[in-house]
Design an enzyme around this catalytic site. Structure first.
Site, PDB file in Angstrom:
ATOM      1  N   ASP A 104       0.853  -1.188   0.000  1.00 57.33           N
ATOM      2  CA  ASP A 104       0.000   0.000   0.000  1.00 57.33           C
ATOM      3  C   ASP A 104       0.891   1.242   0.000  1.00 57.33           C
ATOM      4  O   ASP A 104       1.688   1.440   0.920  1.00 57.33           O
ATOM      5  CB  ASP A 104      -0.862  -0.046   1.277  1.00 57.33           C
ATOM      6  CG  ASP A 104      -2.189   0.649   1.131  1.00 57.33           C
ATOM      7  OD1 ASP A 104      -2.255   1.629   0.374  1.00 57.33           O
ATOM      8  OD2 ASP A 104      -3.147   0.213   1.798  1.00 57.33           O
ATOM      9  N   ASP A 211      -2.940   4.633  -2.483  1.00 55.12           N
ATOM     10  CA  ASP A 211      -3.943   5.270  -1.629  1.00 55.12           C
ATOM     11  C   ASP A 211      -4.390   6.616  -2.218  1.00 55.12           C
ATOM     12  O   ASP A 211      -3.530   7.414  -2.645  1.00 55.12           O
ATOM     13  CB  ASP A 211      -3.282   5.498  -0.263  1.00 55.12           C
ATOM     14  CG  ASP A 211      -4.240   5.921   0.821  1.00 55.12           C
ATOM     15  OD1 ASP A 211      -5.120   5.122   1.160  1.00 55.12           O
ATOM     16  OD2 ASP A 211      -4.085   7.046   1.343  1.00 55.12           O
ATOM     17  N   HIS A 335     -11.283  -1.628   4.728  1.00 54.78           N
ATOM     18  CA  HIS A 335     -11.094  -1.172   6.111  1.00 54.78           C
ATOM     19  C   HIS A 335     -11.721   0.198   6.369  1.00 54.78           C
ATOM     20  O   HIS A 335     -11.620   0.702   7.482  1.00 54.78           O
ATOM     21  CB  HIS A 335      -9.601  -1.134   6.410  1.00 54.78           C
ATOM     22  CG  HIS A 335      -8.884  -0.150   5.534  1.00 54.78           C
ATOM     23  ND1 HIS A 335      -8.682  -0.367   4.183  1.00 54.78           N
ATOM     24  CD2 HIS A 335      -8.392   1.077   5.785  1.00 54.78           C
ATOM     25  CE1 HIS A 335      -8.086   0.682   3.663  1.00 54.78           C
ATOM     26  NE2 HIS A 335      -7.883   1.573   4.608  1.00 54.78           N
ATOM     27  N   ASP A 336     -12.308   0.810   5.352  1.00 56.12           N
ATOM     28  CA  ASP A 336     -12.961   2.112   5.539  1.00 56.12           C
ATOM     29  C   ASP A 336     -14.480   1.994   5.510  1.00 56.12           C
ATOM     30  O   ASP A 336     -15.180   3.002   5.594  1.00 56.12           O
ATOM     31  CB  ASP A 336     -12.551   3.085   4.422  1.00 56.12           C
ATOM     32  CG  ASP A 336     -11.073   3.402   4.449  1.00 56.12           C
ATOM     33  OD1 ASP A 336     -10.485   3.420   5.552  1.00 56.12           O
ATOM     34  OD2 ASP A 336     -10.499   3.628   3.368  1.00 56.12           O
TER      35      ASP A 336
END
Ligand code: GLC
Length: 551
Positions: A104, A211, A335-336
């Site tokens: 990431d 990201d 994860h968001d």
């Protein structure tokens, strides 16, 4: 179709990617936080699931204000997660099992703890030029800094600019105040970031996630946004394609498997990012389909999902991306996001059907499916009862902001409970032992109370569990070229609660029908075919789709 597109489709259409939120996956040393060795211990499970790449969320040194998305050093390992030797071991062991690692890259911003930002704070002009600093008024003071350069809002709440008294300047932070936006218009910044890519390339890494990468190119003129929070000025910004091409070329990653997280993006931009002729990225995440339960686009308010709108978005993004030569990352969860089975379906009454309908709908589409840890188990949102149980900076900020907007504490809590990023971050449940076998210590975030039944060990032993359904779904994609690279077309269904589409290749046809409701709905006829997969054991009467049925 051009050879480059055919090759791309063959390669990407056959892959399935699994996302690991390292903090919550598997803790090898009992400190309550997942780590690299914890992942290494679970590789056999992942290989058996049948996935190809493991996207691992950031494990670099970081003050963890945003759980690692605040990077203080791009080329090292946070001791909480292990050492570089642990990383190398994970990488070797994964490769032995045919699993690639996807790292990431958080390149829109650094942590304010990063050496570059610290040098900027000390007044070093080279590093001041790495960030978006803007002079404050000559008479600005700490107590009275005046107006920030623009009225843009941070994605985590509040104004997006922070005043630094010692410099008499403001810096931009589209996220937390501890996440300072880099200035990509500075070629030295782009060269530094390309170096980071080369560092990981030299370690054999051949997949990368970027990201919020469509936010990196900011407009030359900084102006107030009188229509919104500023995002229309910097999302898919003026030089974005040029910068992506450069970093891909200079970082030595052209042709590797890459994905960009595209925030508030446009279809045409995503075609540009992912058409292989442009040498940018392999595929893109967009989030439009995850806003169909936001009233007027407002995340911090609740409504039932708008299924016709969901269908329209799929029509657009599936059919038009295909027409433009682009490629989608297929996903519901990360994860968001709150767990999608709880959010879009009915886990109280139809837990299995809810947890399997959603992947049935997306895994058979055109693109590359992503599975977020625990999704394959049907993990649900939390059963937390108090704000003290939450850890996420955004959730804690909004609990306060909603009350400042006039909601009662209970009303604010109800919204945070449904919307919190922590809803998707609770630890992975491996078995029915205390803390689900995630840790022998105190977990950094509590598990959901249903872990004694929703866990890997229990579900592995049950042929009709979500886990075994996911395995079948993954195996189906691997076995069927039509799912990997067939054309896609959405069909008019007899009910607005049903999303239906067909995939076609070389005269063959696959029909997919998904009932997004808890009631029976009319089904479409599929004469003479066989059922490749369905989330109901019994074939049914063929004329109706049962609650949350997908096949
Ligand atoms: C992305 C990440 C999220 C993070 C943000 C800022 O949206 O997925 O977790 O907070 O970027 O880096």
């Amino acid at each position: 179709m051009s050879t480059i597109l055919t090759k791309r489709d063959e390669f990407l259409g056959a892959k399935v990617i699994y996302q690991i939120y390292i903090r919550s996956y598997s803790d090898s040393d009992g400190d309550g936080i997942g780590d690299l060795r914890g992942i290494t211990q679970r590789l056999d499970y992942l290989a058996d699931l049948g996935v190809d790449y493991l996207w691992i969320t950031p494990f670099y040194p970081s003050p963890q204000k945003d759980n690692g998305y605040d990077v203080a050093d791009y080329c090292a390992i946070n001791p909480t997660y292990g050492t570089m030797e642990d990383f190398d071991e994970l990488s070797r062991e994964a490769a032995k099992r045919g699993l690639g690692l996807m790292l990431d890259m958080v390149f829109n911003h650094t942590s304010t703890d990063h050496e570059w930002f610290q040098k900027a704070l000390a007044g070093d002009p080279k590093y001041l030029a790495y960030y978006k600093f803007v002079d404050a008024a000559p008479d600005a003071t700490e107590d009275n800094p005046g107006k920030p350069p623009t009225n843009w809002e941070s994605k985590f709440g509040g104004n997006a600019w922070e005043y630094v008294p010692s410099l008499n300047k403001w810096y931009l932070h589209l996220f937390d105040v501890s996440q300072a936006d880099l200035d990509w218009d500075n070629p030295e910044v782009r060269a530094e970031l390309a170096n980071v890519l080369r560092f990981w390339r030299n370690k054999g890494i051949n997949a990368f996630r970027f990201d919020v990468v469509n936010l990196v190119s900011k407009p030359a003129v900084l102006e107030d946004d009188h229509e919104g929070d500023g995002r229309r000025f910097y999302s898919d910004g003026p030089h974005i394609h040029e910068y992506l091409q450069e970093i891909v070329r200079e970082g030595g990653i052209d042709g590797l498997l890459t994905v960009g997280e595209m925030s508030s993006t446009k279809l045409e931009s995503c075609i540009g990012y992912t058409n292989p002729e442009n040498h940018e990225l392999s595929m893109a995440f967009n989030f439009h389909h995850l806003k169909v339960d936001y009233p007027d686009g407002e995340k911090w308010a609740l409504m039932d999902p708008d299924v016709p709108q969901l269908r329209n978005l799929f029509v657009t993004w599936q059919e038009k991306m295909t027409a433009g030569g682009g490629w989608n990352a297929l996903f519901w969860s990360n994860h968001d996001q709150p767990r999608p089975n709880s959010r879009f379906c009915d886990t109280q009454n139809y837990w299995f059907e809810s947890s399997t309908l959603l992947p049935t709908c997306t895994h058979l589409m055109r693109g590359t499916p992503y599975i977020y840890q625990g999704e394959e188990l049907g993990q649900t949102i939390t059963d937390f009862e108090s704000i003290d149980q939450y850890r996420d900076v955004e959730s804690i900020n909004y609990y306060r902001i909603l009350q400042e907007r006039g909601l009662s504490a209970d009303e604010a809590f109800t919204i945070v409970h449904a919307r919190s990023r922590d809803d998707g971050r609770t630890p992975m449940a491996w078995d029915a032992s205390p803390h689900g076998g995630f840790t022998t210590g105190d977990p950094w975030l509590g598990l959901v109370g249903n872990y004694p039944t929703i866990n890997v060990e229990t579900e592995s032993a049950d042929p009709s569990s979500p886990l075994n359904y996911f395995k079948r779904l993954i195996a189906l994609r691997k076995a069927e070229p039509i799912i990997q690279r067939g054309d896609v077309r959405f069909l008019e269904s007899p009910s607005e609660k049903v999303i239906a589409y067909e995939r076609t290749l070389d005269g063959e046809r696959v029909l997919v029908q998904c009932n997004f409701s808890g009631d029976e709905q009319p089904a479409m006829a599929c004469d003479g075919g066989e059922i490749l997969i369905s989330n109901y054991d019994e074939a049914g009467n063929g004329a109706t789709l049962r609650p949350w049925e997908g096949k």
